[in-house]
Enzyme design. Structure first.
Site, short mmCIF file in Angstrom:
data_model
loop_
_atom_site.label_atom_id
_atom_site.label_comp_id
_atom_site.label_asym_id
_atom_site.label_seq_id
_atom_site.Cartn_x
_atom_site.Cartn_y
_atom_site.Cartn_z
N GLN A 100 12.82 12.54 -62.93
CA GLN A 100 11.51 12.27 -62.36
C GLN A 100 10.78 11.24 -63.21
OE1 GLN A 100 8.74 15.50 -62.71
NE2 GLN A 100 7.46 14.79 -61.03
N GLY A 101 10.36 10.18 -62.60
CA GLY A 101 9.63 9.14 -63.34
C GLY A 101 8.19 9.04 -62.87
N SER A 109 5.08 10.52 -65.07
CA SER A 109 4.13 10.40 -66.18
C SER A 109 4.31 9.11 -66.95
CB SER A 109 4.33 11.56 -67.17
OG SER A 109 4.03 12.77 -66.56
N GLU A 128 4.95 23.50 -54.01
CA GLU A 128 5.34 24.73 -54.68
C GLU A 128 4.51 25.91 -54.18
OE1 GLU A 128 4.64 24.01 -58.75
OE2 GLU A 128 6.29 22.61 -58.97
N SER A 140 -1.29 20.96 -66.05
CA SER A 140 -1.69 21.81 -67.17
C SER A 140 -2.59 22.95 -66.67
CB SER A 140 -2.47 20.99 -68.20
OG SER A 140 -3.74 20.65 -67.66
N ASN A 141 -2.76 23.94 -67.53
CA ASN A 141 -3.60 25.06 -67.12
C ASN A 141 -5.05 24.64 -66.90
OD1 ASN A 141 -1.38 26.61 -67.11
ND2 ASN A 141 -2.04 28.05 -68.70
N GLU A 142 -5.45 23.55 -67.53
CA GLU A 142 -6.79 23.03 -67.26
C GLU A 142 -6.85 22.49 -65.82
OE1 GLU A 142 -5.10 22.23 -70.31
OE2 GLU A 142 -6.17 24.01 -70.97
#
Lengths: 383, 378, 383, 378
Positions: free
Chosen positions: A126-127, A129, A244, A368-370
């Site tokens: 996967q490209g 980030s 998801e 992220s969880n944020e």
């Protein structure tokens, strides 16, 4: 409301349990259950075994190898894999580019890629980030410039998980710098053996190499490897990230890890504080699993349930908490992290510190969880 | 009552900080150093000896400097700040502490003199495989025959043991109790390995290894072993404090400089509040570390044992909080071995699991909860 | 660095301990130690007993009854009061308006108010908060309009703690609506028996009446009751709120409450989980107390140490945590919250639920914990 | 496996919600109601009887409706949402549950028939002063003489006991074991009081009080008592869920509407993230409540006992989190008796301390931790 599985679903679950424990080699499953690292070959072997049974990509369209299952069945499939120590089919193939090509790809792309993707004959990376983008995906800078029928790609991707094994990489690239930043993004499929593609593994704090930097220097990509329309990459990315719903939280694997600890660290279970910590975690995991079931039961037709963020958020927290408990139970033996197998310290104990460190990623990667809290407060609570 | 350093202590801190900065200002140097044998910088070790740092805890008669616990704590904090892999804690504080506490005058002068001079590296072998912070040895047995002592068994982890010249070993005595022995590294077989923070330890096998009793032969040294472990625990907490200070600073700097969505991260209140909570944990840990360090001067074993448990529990809690948040607030970069923050998180865990983790100290404190009315700070 | 108190400070502490336990009536101290409510008369009696010993307002200028103590001595004074169950001198008098008048007041105001303030002959209330302002103090709306030499005050204050007992109230009022909002604020001293002042107690969730609404309807206040300059109210408010450094966190009282629980709930101390919870809290309180001592030791000359926010933040959290433990130890007996004293349930157990509920205020009043985090992240960390 | 309500359950929920809204839409009404005798609204109680709600759990033979646990849970959730002080849980679920479980046919028909019709209010007296969730009675003793039973001792707290007409009392039997007795409220002396949430309870003294054995005289009813307590625990968790749902909604609404520093509070990320965490706790609690409620239908005592502990622990954790954050995010207004949020926090604590608090359930779960490998959800 009713707790029992239907007769059909019970039989389905039994069939999964049976298949997973007989068709996937014991050695691979032991490796997973003991928290050791899988080789590329083991991952491929396992997925091909599943695919032979029609169990690698059940959520794909039926014509491309999918099964017409209910969400509950997909959930059971996913949980039973984790219980049995079966490696989850490679997410980049099974959950990401496969569904994307099936949804957005040309017929030619489907024919060319889907079967091989399901069977892990092609290993996808996967490209997405980039070093300066982080959670702000839309600010990506890798460019693809039109040259005749081809695109010429330049830029850098990072955090490419298992990219060192990759055959192909699906990338988000900027094909138009004149428009609003989301609108200028497209998805390109790139052969990683192409000239100009360079992969550098990044060492993580657990000593492993799970992520990579990938550089593109004047990489020439044929025009028919653009998925969907030019400028349609952001739509695809949103589809992919919202795709998801089942299997967001690794409940089964975390439950399994906690139960295993009760055996491996049995000598410490006289301690009421240890028992209480386990009891608390078991309860938290039960609540999470039940929430996953509720999400599955409520979900309608492909729409991601917003509570997926709850599952991701709490699931990673519990995964991490179990790894903390394991580390504390290991104690001084955990110092032997990088000792060889002839170490007098037990294997489970030696693996606790790297596992603890490795799992810090769980609350960072993949939203992220944020970001999850942001989604909950905005999408669900309307704040 | 005074929580401030005097001028000499300030000067010591600056000197140590300056010296360490010449080597470890850049995390990449630490990374290269731990990747090579012996896992630390022998040249730096030599300069620490020249500065008198390696003899800091020992009396002048023993070849040391005779400094107090506050000074030793300062050194540990500075080592922690840069994640220095030099085995000061293992070799000087722990193994050297056992020698200073138990050794005969000539043993002290010899071993501590050479240790202070940087001529030998010691390591304490006091943990059996699967063992958990016991002052009673159970992995190594001592035997005596015609006045000659030998050891059999396995010690693991022996922190700093891979490259040590001399091992200071706790072993079960033939008639009960635990003795402490000096064993030349040549007389054992050992397998070195790296811990999660890439500092080195070893598994050491004694197979009829020749051993010299430290102090009076055959006498139970249990209480002294426990006290030196407590002192090491407290100094380990000083080292952890240094790590946490660096992590809070690095995280704060990162929030100020890293841009996302067009602004620096400190525009996000949820993140700055979490940085505030990290700071709170840091300050509480700092107070407890200073306090525990100061209790040592009183010389009361029970007080020091209590302080070791208290600071151990505090550091375990604060260390996990700060270590985890430091990675989380950095995001991906915090996960990499190239960046100091995540390695610091590993180092915090290694210190705790080596010297006593949170549940261990909590259990001990919980047992004593009815022994007192209020916990008195001063 | 050195742990021991100096000889002087040890003697000082002994003197405090002796004075507090002999000069303040046992009945008042028992009321505090058992967490029961004090009457107005008890609070006055206690403060007057302290004032007779010169111990009510030690931090005031010496000429107005203060003692020239070090910060450490003030800390010891404060801790020993809490240990002995001596009510802390009324904050509105001793810590707030007294220091303000001493610093900003006219000579006439000092002569008129300070001695009576120290001796609690005047009970002061605080009129800062307003219904629509909350943490945003500067947006206050109560107005004072000049009329000859007088000010005419209209508006509403709220959360006025113990305002039902008040003789006088010091208020922040808007005297100028033309300027920047902070610059238009002044401080007025208002006699609560003046016509147009009305006080309505607010019932809190523990059933107590600790706070009040105060209305001002055309209240006429003589011009000489303005403190400092017109428009100087914001400066005074900042002085006042920053004036706390010693005694920010109720460490001594919380320690005492926890230790007392070990006696009252002694039958449950066989449970390792209870013991662990107590041990954890004792440790947290020790760390907090030591931090308070560090702040005291480091502080220089009246400047508030920024770590005061740490003390406030963690101090309230621990105070609340001890109240949670008490409630859990009380169990079903805690239901008898509002039973009379002839209840067969033990008094300490009956008081746990109201105390738990009441202490929720600790993290809200006097600068909420969110404000404290803001101060830490901005002032200390520069974020 | 299905976590959704069917149409009839939906209709029940809407009906109960609608009825309760006529009385408690405004918190001020609740405040006035609990301030007056008997601490709840007798007219509303009558309407609940008319709707068949008070007979919901009981068989038609006993004068009830014969509904299942899911339906009872729905009623409890709705009562919790508006903090209704009506003693449904105490009178119908708990005391009525004991009668249904243990009573002879004529006792059931009499007591449950009148209870369902709203003619009598029951209360269960099963806790001794200082007692902690024991199914074995120790505060009240039963004696028999010439076939006539009498009770002596004290029960406290008896939730709903102040205004109950009939008490269902657990008492130690002369030959060991615990029996359950029916006692007319006239035959005891009682002192009523309000709990922290202003619902009513009583201290009840038995002094040779005439008592009728429920079911077969002199037989140990321990297991049945325990099971009814477990059922009540689970229904209490349903009620707590309703409270939490209201608190999360009220807090979210408040953040959207309340202005500070010129903007609504939802402009502050630290606050919205905390609201998100409240929502997470709410969803987890919701799942566990639904699950525990569904386990009842299986009829296995041990399964229900386990579910009661699990949901009890979850509700204790989630309830404290949400109850505390709801007040904190509201600020001062959350502290006042005039506002529902803080009273909800009180109600959550009263439910937990009455029916089983977090440490209690955790202790029981911890004891059983080695009895299973994985915890199976389905």
């Amino acid at each position: 409301m009713q707790l029992e599985l239907s007769q059909t679903d019970r039989e389905f679950r039994d069939r999964m349990r049976e298949t997973f424990t007989t068709k996937v080699p014991q050695e691979i499953r032991d490796t997973v259950l003991e928290g050791r690292h899988l080789t590329r070959d083991q991952i491929v072997e396992s997925q091909q075994a599943l695919n032979a049974e029609g169990l690698a990509v059940p959520h794909w369209p039926v014509e491309w190898g999918g099964q017409d299952w209910t969400d509950l069945q997909r959930h059971l499939w996913h949980e039973e894999m984790q219980r049995a120590g079966v490696p989850i089919p490679l997410a980049f193939n099974a959950s990401m580019i496969g569904p994307v090509i099936a949804q957005f790809g040309s017929e030619e792309q489907k024919e060319r890629f889907l079967a091989k993707t399901a069977n892990l004959d092609i290993w996808w990376s996967q490209g997405f980030s980039e070093p300066d983008a982080g959670s702000d995906l839309a600010s990506l800078r890798t460019t693809a410039v039109r040259d005749g029928d081809d695109w010429v790609v330049n830029g850098q991707k990072t955090w490419t998980t298992l990219g060192q094994h990759g055959d192909w990489i699906f990338t988000l690239v900027r094909t138009d710098t004149e428009v609003k930043k989301q609108a200028g993004i497209s998805m390109l499929l790139i052969d990683m053996t192409d000239p100009g593609v360079e992969v550098r593994p990044i060492e993580l704090i657990d000593g492993g190499y799970e992520v990579n930097e990938v550089w593109f220097s004047d990489v020439r990509v044929p025009g028919d490897l653009l998925v969907g329309e030019p400028g349609g990459g952001w739509t695809i990315a949103k589809f992919l990230l919202g795709n998801e719903r089942v299997g967001v939280a690794p409940v089964g694997a975390t439950k399994r890890a906690l139960a295993t600890l009760k055996t491996t660290a049995a000598d410490q279970l006289d301690d009421p504080l240890v028992r209480a910590r386990i009891a608390e975690l078991e309860n938290d995991l039960l609540a999470l699993e039940l929430t996953a079931l509720r999400v599955v039961a409520h979900s309608s037709d492909g729409e991601p349930h917003p509570a997926s963020s709850v599952l991701k958020l709490r699931g990673t927290v519990l995964q991490q908490a179990v790894s903390e408990l394991a580390l504390d139970l290991a104690g001084p033996a955990s110092l032997a992290s990088r000792a060889e197998d002839d170490s007098p310290q037990e294997g489970w104990a030696r693996r606790t510190a790297p596992t603890y460190l490795n799992l810090r990623k769980a609350s960072i990667y993949g939203g992220s969880n944020e970001i999850q809290r942001q989604i909950i407060s905005r999408t669900i609570l309307g704040l | 009552m005074d929580f401030t350093y005097d001028d000499e202590q300030q000067a010591l801190r600056e000197a140590v900080r300056g010296l360490l900065a010449t080597t470890y200002a850049d995390h990449e140097t630490r990374r290269r150093t731990v990747a090579d044998e012996p896992g630390f910088d022998r040249a730096l070790w030599g300069r620490l000896a020249e500065m008198g740092i390696l003899g800091l805890p020992f009396s002048e008669d023993d070849g040391g400097v005779g400094a107090g616990p506050v000074e030793i704590g300062i050194v540990c904090q500075e080592l922690g700040r840069v994640l220095a892999p030099e085995p000061f804690l293992a070799s000087v504080v722990h193994a050297g502490g056992l020698v200073a506490s138990l050794g005969l005058a000539e043993q002290r002068a010899d071993l501590l003199g050479r240790l202070s001079a940087g001529e030998v590296v010691l390591a304490a072998a006091d943990t059996s495989p699967g063992g958990r912070w016991a002052s009673r040895a159970d992995g190594v047995r001592a035997s005596v025959s015609d006045g000659t002592w030998t050891l059999d068994g396995v010690a693991d982890p022996v922190v700093g043991g891979e490259s040590a010249d001399v091992l200071v070993v706790t072993a079960a005595l033939p008639d009960g109790g635990t003795g402490v022995f000096v064993v030349a590294a040549d007389d054992v077989s050992r397998t070195g390995y790296a811990a999660a923070d890439l500092t080195r330890a070893a598994s050491v096998t004694f197979d009829g290894s020749a051993a010299t009793p430290l102090g009076e032969a055959g006498r139970d040294a249990g209480p002294s072993i426990a006290t030196i472990s407590d002192l090491t625990r407290i100094m380990g907490a000083n080292q952890a404090l240094g790590v946490m200070q660096s992590q809070v600073r690095a995280t704060t700097d990162y929030l100020k400089s890293r841009k996302q969505f067009g602004v620096t991260l400190n525009a996000f209140q949820a993140l700055t509040f979490r940085a505030a909570d990290m700071y709170v944990e840091l300050e509480l840990a700092h107070s407890m570390v200073d306090w525990a360090t100061m209790t040592i001067a009183g010389g009361d074993r029970d007080v020091v044992a209590d302080a070791a448990d208290r600071v151990g529990l505090q550091i375990a809690r604060s260390g996990r909080h700060i270590g985890q948040e430091a990675i989380q607030l950095h995001g991906g970069i915090g996960m990499t071995a190239e960046y100091a923050v995540g390695v610091g998180t590993a180092h915090l865990e290694v210190l705790d699991q080596w010297l006593g983790n949170g549940p261990h100290h909590l259990r001990r404190l919980a047992e004593r909860v009815t022994d007192h009315d209020l916990v008195e700070a001063i």
